[in-house]
Design a protein around this motif. Structure first.
Motif, mmCIF file in Angstrom:
data_model
loop_
_atom_site.group_PDB
_atom_site.id
_atom_site.type_symbol
_atom_site.label_atom_id
_atom_site.label_comp_id
_atom_site.label_asym_id
_atom_site.label_seq_id
_atom_site.Cartn_x
_atom_site.Cartn_y
_atom_site.Cartn_z
ATOM 1 N N SER A 70 0.830 -1.198 0.000
ATOM 2 C CA SER A 70 0.000 0.000 0.000
ATOM 3 C C SER A 70 0.869 1.255 0.000
ATOM 4 O O SER A 70 1.894 1.327 0.673
ATOM 5 C CB SER A 70 -0.914 0.004 1.226
ATOM 6 O OG SER A 70 -1.663 1.195 1.280
ATOM 7 N N SER A 71 0.440 2.236 -0.768
ATOM 8 C CA SER A 71 1.161 3.509 -0.842
ATOM 9 C C SER A 71 0.299 4.653 -0.320
ATOM 10 O O SER A 71 0.475 5.805 -0.736
ATOM 11 C CB SER A 71 1.584 3.790 -2.290
ATOM 12 O OG SER A 71 0.437 3.825 -3.139
ATOM 13 N N MET A 72 -0.623 4.335 0.587
ATOM 14 C CA MET A 72 -1.511 5.362 1.106
ATOM 15 C C MET A 72 -0.763 6.421 1.912
ATOM 16 O O MET A 72 -1.218 7.560 2.025
ATOM 17 C CB MET A 72 -2.591 4.716 1.976
ATOM 18 C CG MET A 72 -3.515 3.767 1.231
ATOM 19 S SD MET A 72 -4.392 4.564 -0.146
ATOM 20 C CE MET A 72 -5.410 5.708 0.731
ATOM 21 N N TRP A 73 0.405 6.042 2.481
ATOM 22 C CA TRP A 73 1.163 7.013 3.260
ATOM 23 C C TRP A 73 1.629 8.178 2.396
ATOM 24 O O TRP A 73 1.841 9.294 2.908
ATOM 25 C CB TRP A 73 2.367 6.334 3.903
ATOM 26 C CG TRP A 73 3.394 5.838 2.917
ATOM 27 C CD1 TRP A 73 3.450 4.628 2.311
ATOM 28 C CD2 TRP A 73 4.509 6.598 2.416
ATOM 29 N NE1 TRP A 73 4.523 4.559 1.466
ATOM 30 C CE2 TRP A 73 5.197 5.758 1.507
ATOM 31 C CE3 TRP A 73 4.995 7.882 2.628
ATOM 32 C CZ2 TRP A 73 6.336 6.170 0.835
ATOM 33 C CZ3 TRP A 73 6.134 8.299 1.957
ATOM 34 C CH2 TRP A 73 6.796 7.442 1.077
ATOM 35 N N VAL A 74 1.771 7.949 1.083
ATOM 36 C CA VAL A 74 2.191 9.019 0.182
ATOM 37 C C VAL A 74 1.132 10.123 0.147
ATOM 38 O O VAL A 74 1.452 11.320 0.173
ATOM 39 C CB VAL A 74 2.450 8.466 -1.229
ATOM 40 C CG1 VAL A 74 2.798 9.594 -2.191
ATOM 41 C CG2 VAL A 74 3.554 7.432 -1.201
ATOM 42 N N TYR A 75 -0.138 9.723 0.119
ATOM 43 C CA TYR A 75 -1.215 10.706 0.105
ATOM 44 C C TYR A 75 -1.269 11.485 1.419
ATOM 45 O O TYR A 75 -1.510 12.702 1.423
ATOM 46 C CB TYR A 75 -2.551 10.019 -0.158
ATOM 47 C CG TYR A 75 -2.629 9.341 -1.501
ATOM 48 C CD1 TYR A 75 -2.927 10.065 -2.655
ATOM 49 C CD2 TYR A 75 -2.407 7.977 -1.633
ATOM 50 C CE1 TYR A 75 -2.998 9.447 -3.894
ATOM 51 C CE2 TYR A 75 -2.472 7.343 -2.872
ATOM 52 C CZ TYR A 75 -2.766 8.083 -3.991
ATOM 53 O OH TYR A 75 -2.831 7.480 -5.217
ATOM 54 N N VAL A 76 -1.042 10.788 2.508
ATOM 55 C CA VAL A 76 -1.011 11.466 3.808
ATOM 56 C C VAL A 76 0.138 12.474 3.861
ATOM 57 O O VAL A 76 -0.016 13.604 4.330
ATOM 58 C CB VAL A 76 -0.883 10.435 4.941
ATOM 59 C CG1 VAL A 76 -0.783 11.128 6.292
ATOM 60 C CG2 VAL A 76 -2.068 9.472 4.931
ATOM 61 N N PHE A 77 1.293 12.058 3.339
ATOM 62 C CA PHE A 77 2.464 12.939 3.329
ATOM 63 C C PHE A 77 2.217 14.174 2.466
ATOM 64 O O PHE A 77 2.493 15.309 2.879
ATOM 65 C CB PHE A 77 3.681 12.159 2.821
ATOM 66 C CG PHE A 77 4.914 12.998 2.656
ATOM 67 C CD1 PHE A 77 5.697 13.328 3.751
ATOM 68 C CD2 PHE A 77 5.298 13.463 1.405
ATOM 69 C CE1 PHE A 77 6.831 14.099 3.600
ATOM 70 C CE2 PHE A 77 6.425 14.235 1.242
ATOM 71 C CZ PHE A 77 7.202 14.554 2.348
ATOM 72 N N LEU A 78 1.686 13.959 1.261
ATOM 73 C CA LEU A 78 1.435 15.081 0.365
ATOM 74 C C LEU A 78 0.363 16.020 0.925
ATOM 75 O O LEU A 78 0.460 17.248 0.790
ATOM 76 C CB LEU A 78 1.011 14.567 -1.016
ATOM 77 C CG LEU A 78 2.089 13.847 -1.833
ATOM 78 C CD1 LEU A 78 1.505 13.323 -3.139
ATOM 79 C CD2 LEU A 78 3.263 14.784 -2.118
ATOM 80 N N GLY A 79 -0.648 15.442 1.552
ATOM 81 C CA GLY A 79 -1.693 16.268 2.138
ATOM 82 C C GLY A 79 -1.161 17.167 3.243
ATOM 83 O O GLY A 79 -1.462 18.367 3.285
ATOM 84 N N ASN A 80 -0.342 16.615 4.123
ATOM 85 C CA ASN A 80 0.245 17.426 5.191
ATOM 86 C C ASN A 80 1.254 18.428 4.646
ATOM 87 O O ASN A 80 1.405 19.531 5.194
ATOM 88 C CB ASN A 80 0.913 16.513 6.223
ATOM 89 C CG ASN A 80 -0.099 15.872 7.149
ATOM 90 O OD1 ASN A 80 -0.630 16.501 8.050
ATOM 91 N ND2 ASN A 80 -0.374 14.603 6.927
ATOM 92 N N LEU A 81 1.960 18.052 3.564
ATOM 93 C CA LEU A 81 2.910 18.976 2.956
ATOM 94 C C LEU A 81 2.196 20.199 2.386
ATOM 95 O O LEU A 81 2.598 21.348 2.624
ATOM 96 C CB LEU A 81 3.687 18.253 1.851
ATOM 97 C CG LEU A 81 4.734 19.086 1.096
ATOM 98 C CD1 LEU A 81 5.850 19.507 2.036
ATOM 99 C CD2 LEU A 81 5.297 18.300 -0.082
#
Length: 650
Positions: A122-133
């Motif tokens: 799963s690469s869902m952490w990428v979306y979390v990272f981009l959202g917080n960025l």
């Protein structure tokens, strides 16, 4: 007196009365009567900035309210096919492999393995990272530029009040954030996608996961709406003539060390990237060379470490310490605790405006509120509840205390014939008041369901206690704590509200201290460094090391479907309380010592600067008196045109 002497004296009098820059007093006097720009535009900007702070704070408060929800994400499958049933089911044998056909077992294992592979890739952490960025980029200019703008264009008397209004609205945001979190926590996570009649747990169950994702949609829409008013504002507001030269403020001039470095871009010339880069290091050196600014930055960073850790894990503390549900914990924090913070910040702004508190006075209020607040915080150590009675974890299966925890502590003779999983956490409250990790570990032989209520009967482990003889019953959920715990929870809320109010009173005085101890042209840069330090050195590490230390008090860990360790299901209440409150108190004491050093440094600078300022003022008065005496010797000074406006000048 000869004619040449009279002409020289008259020329001297005229030149001595002209302001710097060659502008006559008449010109200055007439220009002061020009119509000043209306303050309505500044108030519109204040409203728009407050709305942005509100939206930003609401998103941040909601984020903290969803932490316990996100970490409990498991699929819940038990008894989902029975909506109303009196069918006898044996929890003790449900997990026995002999009950299930081989084909069903193989399909179940295949499904679990496939889900594990999906989770691993799963690469869902990428979306979390981009959202917080993106969120961080958008929020970066709000505080340094917005607050500096208010302080520049508002009068010094109103600056503290306006900043207090913005900070108060910023605190109101988390109120709605936690209330929104409380509402979403009552809705099932898959609402709209599953049949809720098949869900056998309720929001009070420790396995319940609320619709945490719903609030983020609302917070995002609100943040977009907050940007709309700024499109309607003018690019700039005319600067009030009274604030054109911020260095003229006697209050500021006593604390700012002058140098010969010019950090301002010439009028009409646009700043270039290379020029900004060239001025960065000198500006940074100037800031950190200011002992008042540096000590305030250190004190604030340490204190915000304390407050960020306190707020982040407060919902979990209320759940674990006092046995409250997630929804109620968020509701209490949003409706009771955070309004006290907002009132404290607003009170600090009112005090600064009404009593015209000096910079030294602001430092004293900042220090005093911290000392009194953390002294009140000490009383929370005595307002805790004992551990819940959980068989095999905090009490033995016979109901005796204490119990030595080990790998096989959850198993006993009463459930030895049941093939139970020690990793599952599906608590059941027995009739004897003891909580069991699962109905299987309680040795229950039968179960029935009516609506969302599941009852278990003939539980062998419940019946072995001294108070109950024979087989007994139980129901889904964790047992409530003893009768004294609700009273302790009430006391905790009262002390917590008073402490929050006391600590927040010093917020605006601290802000004014920050704005007054730096050079005006470095104000935005100083606020940017301050915001960066708070976020990087407090906002990021504090929840991490608070969480790591709190997890050392865990008694029962949950496990994911793939076998990895999940979130903690049960904490040691006493250890949790001492770690959580002790770490907060230790950081608070460190910030108090730094605040004391700040006050001493400020007083030292005040005495030296005030002495220099007074000497310079006395010299100016003596020079003016000599000039006046010289001028009185001339008959020309008796004429009104020799010294126009002399009464107002004096």
């Amino acid at each position: 007196m000869d004619t040449s002497s009279k002409e020289n004296i008259q020329l001297f009098c005229k030149n001595s009365m002209q302001p710097i820059g060659g502008t006559s007093f008449k010109t200055e006097y007439s220009s002061s009567k020009k119509k000043q720009p209306c303050c309505g535009e500044l108030k519109v900007f204040l409203s728009a900035l407050s709305f942005v702070y509100f939206a930003k704070a609401l998103a941040g408060g909601y984020l903290k309210s969803t932490i316990t929800q996100i970490e409990r994400r498991y699929k819940y499958e038990r008894y989902s096919s029975f909506s109303n049933s009196t069918l006898t089911i044996s929890p003790c044998l449900l997990e026995s492999n002999s009950q299930l056909p081989i084909s069903v077992m193989e399909n179940s294992h295949t499904k679990i393995n496939n889900e594990c592979e999906i989770d691993a890739s799963s690469s869902m952490w990428v979306y979390v990272f981009l959202g917080n960025l993106l969120r961080g980029i958008g929020e970066t200019p709000i505080q340094p530029l917005g607050i500096a703008y208010l302080d520049d264009f508002a009068s010094e008397d109103n600056a503290a009040f306006y900043i207090g209004c913005v900070q108060t609205v910023a605190i109101i945001g988390p109120i709605f954030g936690f209330l929104l979190g409380s509402l979403c926590a009552k809705l099932y996570v898959d609402i709209g996608f599953v049949n809720l009649d098949h869900i056998t747990i309720t929001p009070k169950d420790p396995q319940w996961v609320g619709a945490w994702w719903l609030g983020y949609l609302i917070a995002g829409i609100l943040s977009l709406l907050a940007a709309v008013p700024f499109w309607c504002l003018p690019k700039s507001i005319p600067r009030p003539r009274s604030r054109e030269d911020s260095n003229s403020s006697s209050e500021k001039s006593k604390f700012i060390v002058d140098d010969h470095t010019d950090y301002q871009t010439p009028l009409g010339e646009k700043a270039k990237i290379m020029e900004m880069a060239r001025d960065f290091l000198p500006s940074l050196k100037n800031l950190f060379g200011n002992p008042v600014y540096f000590l305030y930055l250190c004190a604030s960073t340490v204190q915000f470490n304390s407050l960020f850790g306190l707020v982040t894990y407060k919902p979990k503390y209320i759940e674990q310490q006092y046995g409250q549900s997630t929804s109620k914990a968020n509701f209490v924090i949003g409706l009771i605790n955070i309004p006290a913070v907002a009132l404290g910040i607003f009170s600090g702004g009112i005090v600064m405006k009404k009593f015209r508190i000096s910079v030294c006075g602001a430092a004293k209020i900042y220090l005093g509120s911290s000392v009194l607040g953390y002294l009140l915080f000490l009383s929370l150590f005595a307002l805790g509840c004992e551990n819940s009675d959980v068989a095999g974890l905090t009490v033995s299966y016979q109901g005796t205390k204490p119990v030595s925890y080990h790998e096989r502590a959850l198993f006993s003779d009463c459930n030895s014939r049941c093939k139970c999983s020690e990793t599952k956490w599906e608590p059941m409250c027995g009739e004897n008041g003891i909580t069991y990790a699962s109905a299987c570990l309680a040795g229950c032989q039968n179960s029935t369901r009516s609506g969302k209520t599941i009852m278990f009967y003939n539980c062998t482990c419940v019946g072995i206690t001294a108070s109950i003889s024979g087989n007994s019953s139980g129901m889904v959920g964790r047992c409530q704590k003893d009768n004294g715990c609700p009273k302790m929870f009430l006391y905790f809320l009262v002390i917590s509200v008073i402490t929050s109010y006391t600590l927040s009173v010093g917020g605006i005085p601290g802000y004014i201290l920050l704005l007054r101890c730096i050079k005006p042209q470095l104000k935005s840069f100083a606020l940017g460094i301050y915001t960066l330090a708070i976020r990087v050195l407090a906002g990021i590490p504090a929840p991490v090391y608070f969480g790591v230390l709190i997890d050392t008090s865990c008694l029962k860990w949950g496990f994911k479907r793939c076998g990895n360790r999940g979130s903690c299901r049960l904490y040691d209440s006493n250890a949790f309380r001492h770690i959580y409150l002790g770490l907060t108190m230790m950081l608070g004491i460190m910030s108090i010592f730094l605040s004391v050093a700040l006050l001493f440094t400020l007083k030292k600078n005040y005495v030296s600067k005030h002495r220099s300022f007074r000497t310079k003022r006395e010299r100016t008065m003596v020079s003016t008196r000599i000039r006046k005496e010289n001028c009185t010797t001339s008959d020309h000074l008796l004429q009104p045109n020799c010294w126009p406006g002399k009464e107002t000048q004096l």
